[in-house]
Design a protein around this motif. Structure first.
Motif, PDB file in Angstrom:
ATOM      1  N   LEU A  13       0.831  -1.204   0.000  1.00 41.03           N
ATOM      2  CA  LEU A  13       0.000   0.000   0.000  1.00 41.03           C
ATOM      3  C   LEU A  13       0.867   1.257   0.000  1.00 41.03           C
ATOM      4  N   MET A  14       1.991   1.202   0.716  1.00 42.72           N
ATOM      5  CA  MET A  14       2.903   2.345   0.691  1.00 42.72           C
ATOM      6  C   MET A  14       3.452   2.571  -0.713  1.00 42.72           C
ATOM      7  N   SER A  15       3.712   1.483  -1.433  1.00 48.05           N
ATOM      8  CA  SER A  15       4.172   1.605  -2.816  1.00 48.05           C
ATOM      9  C   SER A  15       3.136   2.345  -3.666  1.00 48.05           C
ATOM     10  N   ILE A  16       1.859   2.029  -3.458  1.00 51.44           N
ATOM     11  CA  ILE A  16       0.789   2.697  -4.195  1.00 51.44           C
ATOM     12  C   ILE A  16       0.720   4.181  -3.833  1.00 51.44           C
ATOM     13  N   VAL A  17       0.797   4.475  -2.538  1.00 57.05           N
ATOM     14  CA  VAL A  17       0.731   5.870  -2.085  1.00 57.05           C
ATOM     15  C   VAL A  17       1.893   6.683  -2.659  1.00 57.05           C
ATOM     16  N   VAL A  18       3.104   6.128  -2.582  1.00 57.79           N
ATOM     17  CA  VAL A  18       4.273   6.832  -3.111  1.00 57.79           C
ATOM     18  C   VAL A  18       4.124   7.058  -4.610  1.00 57.79           C
ATOM     19  N   SER A  19       3.582   6.067  -5.311  1.00 63.51           N
ATOM     20  CA  SER A  19       3.391   6.200  -6.758  1.00 63.51           C
ATOM     21  C   SER A  19       2.477   7.374  -7.096  1.00 63.51           C
ATOM     22  N   PHE A  20       1.381   7.511  -6.361  1.00 60.90           N
ATOM     23  CA  PHE A  20       0.455   8.606  -6.648  1.00 60.90           C
ATOM     24  C   PHE A  20       1.010   9.954  -6.206  1.00 60.90           C
ATOM     25  N   VAL A  21       1.822   9.973  -5.153  1.00 57.40           N
ATOM     26  CA  VAL A  21       2.502  11.220  -4.783  1.00 57.40           C
ATOM     27  C   VAL A  21       3.464  11.636  -5.899  1.00 57.40           C
ATOM     28  N   VAL A  22       4.191  10.655  -6.457  1.00 56.96           N
ATOM     29  CA  VAL A  22       5.097  10.945  -7.568  1.00 56.96           C
ATOM     30  C   VAL A  22       4.312  11.454  -8.774  1.00 56.96           C
ATOM     31  N   GLN A  57       3.081  16.515 -17.862  1.00 47.68           N
ATOM     32  CA  GLN A  57       3.033  15.165 -18.413  1.00 47.68           C
ATOM     33  C   GLN A  57       1.676  14.549 -18.119  1.00 47.68           C
ATOM     34  N   TRP A  58       1.214  13.695 -19.053  1.00 49.56           N
ATOM     35  CA  TRP A  58      -0.054  13.008 -18.891  1.00 49.56           C
ATOM     36  C   TRP A  58       0.195  11.517 -18.705  1.00 49.56           C
ATOM     37  N   PRO A  59      -0.399  10.905 -17.682  1.00 45.48           N
ATOM     38  CA  PRO A  59      -0.216   9.458 -17.488  1.00 45.48           C
ATOM     39  C   PRO A  59      -0.995   8.644 -18.504  1.00 45.48           C
ATOM     40  N   GLY A  60      -0.432   7.520 -18.886  1.00 47.44           N
ATOM     41  CA  GLY A  60      -1.131   6.592 -19.756  1.00 47.44           C
ATOM     42  C   GLY A  60      -1.801   5.498 -18.938  1.00 47.44           C
ATOM     43  N   VAL A  61      -2.464   4.571 -19.633  1.00 45.13           N
ATOM     44  CA  VAL A  61      -3.099   3.440 -18.955  1.00 45.13           C
ATOM     45  C   VAL A  61      -2.066   2.668 -18.146  1.00 45.13           C
ATOM     46  N   GLY A  62      -0.907   2.461 -18.740  1.00 49.42           N
ATOM     47  CA  GLY A  62       0.146   1.723 -18.052  1.00 49.42           C
ATOM     48  C   GLY A  62       0.672   2.440 -16.829  1.00 49.42           C
ATOM     49  N   THR A  63       0.645   3.762 -16.846  1.00 49.48           N
ATOM     50  CA  THR A  63       1.126   4.537 -15.714  1.00 49.48           C
ATOM     51  C   THR A  63       0.241   4.315 -14.489  1.00 49.48           C
ATOM     52  N   VAL A  64      -1.077   4.440 -14.690  1.00 48.15           N
ATOM     53  CA  VAL A  64      -2.018   4.255 -13.590  1.00 48.15           C
ATOM     54  C   VAL A  64      -1.997   2.796 -13.113  1.00 48.15           C
ATOM     55  N   ALA A  65      -1.974   1.860 -14.071  1.00 49.34           N
ATOM     56  CA  ALA A  65      -1.923   0.442 -13.703  1.00 49.34           C
ATOM     57  C   ALA A  65      -0.656   0.140 -12.917  1.00 49.34           C
ATOM     58  N   ASN A  66       0.449   0.749 -13.316  1.00 51.93           N
ATOM     59  CA  ASN A  66       1.717   0.566 -12.610  1.00 51.93           C
ATOM     60  C   ASN A  66       1.586   0.974 -11.149  1.00 51.93           C
ATOM     61  N   ALA A  67       0.935   2.113 -10.913  1.00 53.77           N
ATOM     62  CA  ALA A  67       0.812   2.629  -9.557  1.00 53.77           C
ATOM     63  C   ALA A  67       0.014   1.698  -8.654  1.00 53.77           C
ATOM     64  N   VAL A  68      -0.963   0.988  -9.229  1.00 57.89           N
ATOM     65  CA  VAL A  68      -1.875   0.175  -8.416  1.00 57.89           C
ATOM     66  C   VAL A  68      -1.477  -1.300  -8.385  1.00 57.89           C
ATOM     67  N   VAL A  69      -1.248  -1.890  -9.561  1.00 53.23           N
ATOM     68  CA  VAL A  69      -1.063  -3.340  -9.660  1.00 53.23           C
ATOM     69  C   VAL A  69       0.186  -3.807  -8.930  1.00 53.23           C
ATOM     70  N   ILE A  70       1.280  -3.060  -9.050  1.00 51.20           N
ATOM     71  CA  ILE A  70       2.520  -3.480  -8.398  1.00 51.20           C
ATOM     72  C   ILE A  70       2.333  -3.580  -6.885  1.00 51.20           C
ATOM     73  N   GLY A  71       1.695  -2.577  -6.298  1.00 50.89           N
ATOM     74  CA  GLY A  71       1.475  -2.601  -4.851  1.00 50.89           C
ATOM     75  C   GLY A  71       0.610  -3.767  -4.415  1.00 50.89           C
ATOM     76  N   LEU A  72      -0.438  -4.068  -5.183  1.00 52.32           N
ATOM     77  CA  LEU A  72      -1.301  -5.198  -4.855  1.00 52.32           C
ATOM     78  C   LEU A  72      -0.536  -6.516  -4.957  1.00 52.32           C
TER      79      LEU A  72
END
Length: 227
Positions: free
Chosen positions: A79-88, A97-112
């Protein structure tokens, strides 16, 4: 901005990472394959990060920071990984810069994937096994990185911060990446993050591993036509 071209050693095959907007990423072709590769790569990335933690021989630079934060904030490592990702990702705003589908998925899926792996894999015992798991985690992380980068569906939050800062400051990618990673390692260490031989080996090996597998895993897309 020209595409990043990587040449596979011993072959004439050229692989291009095409700079695209989020909409162009979805229209570039081979979308089902790219989405599947993205998800598999992100899950493997999370698993490898969890295994590196279980080896207890040092974490990757951002992992040092995340673990240090977990020691002070009641939150799971994933969960901390997800929080840090969204802070970044918030830091992307001034970089325009605009996030892509992979950017948002990266922030969530890795932490899970991290938390799911930690729930079933205990700490590794015995120095020999810990070293083996550490090395497998680093190689697996590099392959996973090549998979999600090669899907061409947008950079991860930390990758995008690096490239965005490089573009805005005019500094080289190498210099910006080094500066970011030294900063997060120092902050993480001061907070109690796990710093060790694994951190050093990760810094030395992750680039070559990604470089070796990226030509094999990059999906060729139709570059957007711009006037």
């Amino acid at each position: 901005m020209t595409p990043l071209q990587l040449v596979r050693r011993g072959a004439a095959r050229r692989v291009e990472l095409v700079p695209m907007t989020p909409l162009e990423q979805l229209r570039a072709g081979h979308l089902p394959r790219r989405l599947a590769q993205l998800l598999v790569g992100l899950v493997l990335f999370g698993i490898s990060m969890a295994l590196l933690l279980r080896a207890r021989l040092g974490l990757e630079p951002w992992g040092v920071l995340q673990y240090g934060l977990v020691r002070h904030i009641p939150m799971s490592y994933g969960l901390m990984s997800i929080v840090v990702s969204f802070v970044v990702l918030l830091l992307w705003i001034p970089l325009r810069q605009w996030p892509g589908v992979g950017t948002v998925a990266n922030a969530v899926v890795i932490g899970l994937a991290i938390d799911a792996t930690l729930a079933v894999v205990p700490d590794v015992q015995g120095l020999g096994w810990r070293v083996l798991v550490m090395l497998l985690a680093i190689v697996g992380n590099g392959i996973a990185g090549a998979m999600y980068i090669g899907s061409q569906l947008g950079p991860g939050p930390r990758d995008g911060l690096m490239t965005g800062l490089s573009r805005r400051t005019g500094r080289s990618i190498r210099l910006v990446r080094t500066g970011l990673e030294v900063t997060v390692v120092v902050l993480g260490f001061l907070l109690g993050g796990i710093l060790g031989i694994g951190t050093v080996l990760y810094a030395l090996l992750i680039g070559p591993v990604v470089q070796a597998f990226l030509p094999l895993l990059t999906v060729r897309v139709q570059p957007p036509e711009r006037s």
